[in-house]
Design a protein around this motif. Structure first.
Motif, PDB file in Angstrom:
ATOM      1  N   PRO A 142      27.557  48.053 -30.065  1.00  0.00           N
ATOM      2  CA  PRO A 142      27.479  48.795 -28.774  1.00  0.00           C
ATOM      3  C   PRO A 142      27.407  48.068 -27.466  1.00  0.00           C
ATOM      4  O   PRO A 142      28.072  48.471 -26.454  1.00  0.00           O
ATOM      5  N   VAL A 143      26.823  47.024 -27.611  1.00  0.00           N
ATOM      6  CA  VAL A 143      26.702  46.297 -26.310  1.00  0.00           C
ATOM      7  C   VAL A 143      27.853  45.411 -25.885  1.00  0.00           C
ATOM      8  O   VAL A 143      28.387  45.604 -24.805  1.00  0.00           O
ATOM      9  N   VAL A 144      28.571  45.029 -27.031  1.00  0.00           N
ATOM     10  CA  VAL A 144      29.643  44.288 -26.618  1.00  0.00           C
ATOM     11  C   VAL A 144      30.905  45.252 -26.281  1.00  0.00           C
ATOM     12  O   VAL A 144      31.825  45.113 -25.194  1.00  0.00           O
ATOM     13  N   ARG A 145      30.956  46.409 -26.814  1.00  0.00           N
ATOM     14  CA  ARG A 145      31.755  47.596 -26.372  1.00  0.00           C
ATOM     15  C   ARG A 145      31.481  47.906 -25.062  1.00  0.00           C
ATOM     16  O   ARG A 145      32.569  48.014 -23.976  1.00  0.00           O
ATOM     17  N   ASP A 146      30.321  47.923 -24.485  1.00  0.00           N
ATOM     18  CA  ASP A 146      29.874  48.323 -23.162  1.00  0.00           C
ATOM     19  C   ASP A 146      30.285  47.077 -22.219  1.00  0.00           C
ATOM     20  O   ASP A 146      31.027  47.411 -20.751  1.00  0.00           O
ATOM     21  N   MET A 147      30.190  45.820 -22.543  1.00  0.00           N
ATOM     22  CA  MET A 147      30.414  44.743 -21.810  1.00  0.00           C
ATOM     23  C   MET A 147      32.295  44.739 -21.665  1.00  0.00           C
ATOM     24  O   MET A 147      32.465  44.553 -20.360  1.00  0.00           O
ATOM     25  N   ALA A 148      32.862  45.215 -22.757  1.00  0.00           N
ATOM     26  CA  ALA A 148      34.284  45.348 -22.567  1.00  0.00           C
ATOM     27  C   ALA A 148      34.599  46.462 -21.801  1.00  0.00           C
ATOM     28  O   ALA A 148      35.463  46.244 -21.018  1.00  0.00           O
ATOM     29  N   ARG A 149      33.929  47.479 -21.735  1.00  0.00           N
ATOM     30  CA  ARG A 149      34.066  48.957 -20.906  1.00  0.00           C
ATOM     31  C   ARG A 149      34.071  48.287 -19.580  1.00  0.00           C
ATOM     32  O   ARG A 149      34.994  48.650 -18.571  1.00  0.00           O
ATOM     33  N   VAL A 150      33.105  47.558 -18.985  1.00  0.00           N
ATOM     34  CA  VAL A 150      32.749  47.051 -17.712  1.00  0.00           C
ATOM     35  C   VAL A 150      34.117  46.157 -17.146  1.00  0.00           C
ATOM     36  O   VAL A 150      34.429  46.359 -16.014  1.00  0.00           O
ATOM     37  N   ALA A 151      34.311  45.200 -17.972  1.00  0.00           N
ATOM     38  CA  ALA A 151      35.271  44.254 -18.023  1.00  0.00           C
ATOM     39  C   ALA A 151      36.567  44.995 -17.554  1.00  0.00           C
ATOM     40  O   ALA A 151      37.415  44.619 -16.770  1.00  0.00           O
ATOM     41  N   ASP A 152      36.886  46.175 -18.318  1.00  0.00           N
ATOM     42  CA  ASP A 152      38.274  46.868 -18.273  1.00  0.00           C
ATOM     43  C   ASP A 152      38.266  47.533 -16.868  1.00  0.00           C
ATOM     44  O   ASP A 152      39.033  47.446 -16.126  1.00  0.00           O
ATOM     45  N   ARG A 153      36.961  48.101 -16.534  1.00  0.00           N
ATOM     46  CA  ARG A 153      36.729  48.717 -15.303  1.00  0.00           C
ATOM     47  C   ARG A 153      37.076  47.971 -14.224  1.00  0.00           C
ATOM     48  O   ARG A 153      37.761  47.951 -13.092  1.00  0.00           O
ATOM     49  N   ILE A 154      36.306  46.734 -14.118  1.00  0.00           N
ATOM     50  CA  ILE A 154      36.485  45.968 -13.147  1.00  0.00           C
ATOM     51  C   ILE A 154      37.895  45.232 -12.787  1.00  0.00           C
ATOM     52  O   ILE A 154      38.396  45.197 -11.674  1.00  0.00           O
ATOM     53  N   SER A 155      38.538  45.122 -13.779  1.00  0.00           N
ATOM     54  CA  SER A 155      39.957  44.510 -13.816  1.00  0.00           C
ATOM     55  C   SER A 155      40.966  45.514 -13.460  1.00  0.00           C
ATOM     56  O   SER A 155      41.780  45.385 -12.797  1.00  0.00           O
ATOM     57  N   GLY A 156      40.609  46.771 -13.759  1.00  0.00           N
ATOM     58  CA  GLY A 156      41.367  47.920 -13.252  1.00  0.00           C
ATOM     59  C   GLY A 156      41.212  47.958 -11.841  1.00  0.00           C
ATOM     60  O   GLY A 156      42.255  48.524 -11.031  1.00  0.00           O
ATOM     61  N   LYS A 157      40.153  47.928 -11.242  1.00  0.00           N
ATOM     62  CA  LYS A 157      39.779  47.996  -9.676  1.00  0.00           C
ATOM     63  C   LYS A 157      40.886  46.844  -9.029  1.00  0.00           C
ATOM     64  O   LYS A 157      41.216  47.142  -7.825  1.00  0.00           O
TER      65      LYS A 157
END
Lengths: 217, 217
Positions: free
Chosen positions: A119-134
């Protein structure tokens, strides 16, 4: 001349958008491969890194071309050279996606991520994805406010990082030293990915507006 | 004009030499503090990082000034912009010295390095010191052959890295997960320090000779 300069700068920006999207996709696919212990997916990310590096050369070539043809001075000059910094950050983000993919490959056929870390790796990946999308968005919309959000995203990443270390160092950890080191290094790759994204975002604001980014509260 | 260009480029090189020496000294002092669990020493490295960052701004200012005044084109232009890449690598090396110092601080009053890791950490620090010393030399002597040596130094660092992981993952390891993660991250800081140094070295050859670095066998 001014018109031409703007057009050239926009063309540099377009290559950066493509690069940012490539990097985002690489990290997304690396995470999927990591969590599914998927060899083919991970290998594709590793092979794909050359393409991201090629984008960086393309950005630099365009910048050199622009500098040579337009010979911008003062703030224009700094603005153009900023693209080189952004491309360097994006390339490094590609490397970090590559690191995630290689961590996956190193532990096959097993998963490098024990269940309780998923779960925490998935959350980190989600934040990484959001940031790079921005980043791609900021490049296209020149909206400096979005860049200010990046710092908050980065705080979220730091929080997740702490959470992950809490699991690694907790008394319930029963996967030994090797899996703990994998976990710590994975956390590092996502965290650095976010750091470079924030850095790139701030530079991009300067690139697209010519103004230093707004300070977040 | 050509004369002036050379002089400006030499001035950029001088700032890079000072920066390379600063970074080398920072990593040396960080290692000493780490191995002695010396709070004052480690704090000095952390505070000193701002000075290294300031060097980077200084290099960039000189480059912008040179570009604006001399408007170099083609290979001259690429050569000058290379200094920006070198400064970025050196700044990052300073950050890594800072990371080593912070690892030291985080474990005080204990040492972050268990006895059996001390020799290999010391060796990694020695290679890091040698590599960063060569960078300053290459900047001053424009000797491209020295740059080719950097790859071999880097191989030595990779070997030490494997050795350290062998200890962390060996059956004799009895310091638990936290010390193992510290060890793995420390190895990473030294390894990245060397990577950036090799990268900087290759760029420096281009900066000082205008020629792509010799490939090593």
């Amino acid at each position: 001349m001014r018109e031409e300069y703007r057009a050239d700068l926009a063309s540099v920006g377009q290559t950066l958008v493509a690069m940012a999207e490539g990097v985002r996709s690489a990290m997304r696919r690396a995470t999927e491969a990591l969590l599914a212990a998927d060899q083919t997916g991970a290998e594709e990310v590793v092979y794909g890194d050359a393409e991201i590096n090629a984008y960086r050369s393309q950005v630099e070539d365009k910048v050199y071309d622009l500098l040579a043809r337009q010979a911008p001075v003062a703030s224009d000059l700094r603005q153009v050279v900023t693209a080189i910094h952004v491309a360097a950050d994006l390339e490094r983000m590609g490397d970090l996606a590559d690191h995630v993919a290689k961590t996956c490959l190193r532990r096959l056929p097993n998963s490098a991520v024990p269940d309780e870390l998923v779960p925490v790796v998935r959350d980190m990946a989600r934040v990484a994805d959001r940031i790079s999308g921005k980043i791609a968005e900021i490049l296209q919309s020149t909206d400096a406010k979005r860049a200010a959000e990046l710092e908050r995203d980065d705080d979220e990443m730091d929080e997740l990082n702490k959470q992950l270390f809490g699991l690694l160092l907790g008394t319930a950890w029963r996967h030994g030293v090797e899996a703990a080191i994998d976990g710590a290094l994975l956390a590092r790759w996502y965290e650095r990915f976010a750091d470079h994204a924030v850095n790139a975002g701030e530079q991009i604001v300067y690139l697209v507006t010519g103004e230093a980014p707004a300070q977040t509260a």
